[in-house]
Design an enzyme around this catalytic site. Structure first.
Site, PDB file in Angstrom:
ATOM      1  N   CYS A 131       0.838  -1.202   0.000  1.00  0.00           N
ATOM      2  CA  CYS A 131       0.000   0.000   0.000  1.00  0.00           C
ATOM      3  C   CYS A 131       0.871   1.249   0.000  1.00  0.00           C
ATOM      4  CB  CYS A 131      -0.918  -0.013   1.218  1.00  0.00           C
ATOM      5  SG  CYS A 131      -1.894   1.479   1.371  1.00  0.00           S
ATOM      6  N   CYS A 134      -0.404   4.040   2.324  1.00  0.00           N
ATOM      7  CA  CYS A 134      -0.150   3.825   3.755  1.00  0.00           C
ATOM      8  C   CYS A 134       1.347   3.929   4.084  1.00  0.00           C
ATOM      9  CB  CYS A 134      -0.616   2.441   4.200  1.00  0.00           C
ATOM     10  SG  CYS A 134      -2.070   1.820   3.370  1.00  0.00           S
ATOM     11  N   ASP A 135       2.202   3.330   3.255  1.00  0.00           N
ATOM     12  CA  ASP A 135       3.608   3.145   3.640  1.00  0.00           C
ATOM     13  C   ASP A 135       4.602   3.986   2.851  1.00  0.00           C
ATOM     14  OD1 ASP A 135       2.671   1.214   5.381  1.00  0.00           O
ATOM     15  OD2 ASP A 135       2.911  -0.406   3.932  1.00  0.00           O
TER      16      ASP A 135
END
Ligand code: NAP
Length: 301
Positions: A131, A134-135
């Protein structure tokens, strides 16, 4: 007892909830991770009618608030099994919670596909990611790679190119499956390099990712990267419901056009359903169809 329990709080499940509530049915949506589903990981959604450009998280929030505004109940639980008999189902969760329903709509979506490389699982969170939204921030000013040729990979590469020093986009074919417009945008980025006709054959690093061994038509090479964003599609996560509906060879649920299954009170919607086009627009369309079919079933009881 609820009229309808919806398993999965992504676009398909939340649309189903909105439609079912507007037909006067009581509805519970059960989601295991976070409401909004896969779309929450898309930095920009630019192909959903009515929104020229919107973040996936914002769109997911809108689906949720619309369903709740219409009176749908929601629970964060992981469904373990669906038991009981048609018209009187018991939806059992891993926590031990149980919910009764006259009909169940399965809109459980799909989870990221993995490459199947030796130390891939061990390196998740230490270089291997699924992701970018997200990351991506953890790889600011570093060199990273994205693997895949669909819209997810193209969008991930675009997003990462804004944060990272260098982004390699590795794809096994010579052209991309994703939208040409995204490819054009990537071609304009100085820090993005396409590596085509290439697969990843090895992840180098014991406790954290250090490099990738690539295979281009049998020729091996190595690139140093701190992060690898795997974006090679998704697979449905509905094996535990296989007794209630037929699954195709890839694990997708077989259903009719109106989202009915072989079991009269079980309906299916969204990315877990076998169909040609898995898109946000087709997921919400399924949600509407499944809800209306479920309402018809309940009214016939
Ligand atoms: P996808 O379209 O299925 O693309 C998966 C890509 O990964 C393909 O290019 C495929 O290669 C490649 N691939 C599959 N298995 C592989 C393997 N073992 N090794 C290397 N490469 C592999 O998946 P997606 O990009 O996640 O998109 C899923 C759906 O969501 C699509 O319909 C997409 O359009 C949609 N989506 C929409 C948005 C939006 O903004 N609305 C954003 C993201 C995704 P081949 O091309 O060779 O098969």
């Amino acid at each position: 007892m609820y009229d309808i329990v919806v398993v999965g709080g992504g676009p398909a499940g939340l649309t189903a909830a909105t439609y079912a509530r507007r037909s006067g049915k009581s509805v519970l949506v059960i989601e295991k991770d976070g409401f909004g589903g896969q779309i929450s990981w898309s930095p920009r959604v630019e192909n959903f009618p009515g929104f020229v450009s919107i973040s996936g998280t914002e769109l997911g929030d809108k689906f949720l608030s619309q369903a709740m505004e219409q009176g749908a109940d929601v629970e964060l639980e992981e469904v373990a099994s669906i038991e009981g008999v048609p018209g009187k189902r018991i939806v059992k969760c891993l926590s031990g919670a149980e919910f009764e329903a006259k009909a169940v709509i399965i809109a459980a979506g799909a989870k990221p596909r993995m490459l199947g490389l030796e130390n891939e699982e061990a390196l998740i969170g230490n270089g291997v990611c699924f992701c970018a939204v997200c990351d991506g921030i953890f790889y600011k000013d570093k060199d990273v790679a994205v693997n895949g040729g669909g819209n997810s990979a193209l969008q991930d590469a675009l997003l990462l190119s804004e944060k990272c020093r260098k982004v390699y986009l590795i794809h096994r074919r010579d052209s991309f499956r994703g939208e040409a417009k995204l490819v054009e945008a990537l071609e304009k980025r100085d820090n993005v390099e396409f590596i085509l006709n290439t697969t990843i054959s090895e992840l180098v690093g014991d406790t954290e990712l250090k490099a990738l061994v690539l295979d281009t038509n049998g020729v091996k090479s190595e690139i140093a990267v701190a992060g690898l964003f795997v974006a090679i599609g998704h697979k449905p996560d509905i094996a535990s419901f296989s007794g209630l509906m037929e699954l195709d060879g890839a694990g997708y649920a077989a259903s009719s056009e109106d989202c009915t299954t072989k079991t009269q009170d079980i309906f299916v919607a969204g990315d877990c359903r076998a169909k040609k086009v898995h898109q946000l627009t087709t997921a919400v369309a399924d949600g509407a169809s499944a809800a209306l079919a479920a309402c018809e079933y309940i009214d016939s009881l």
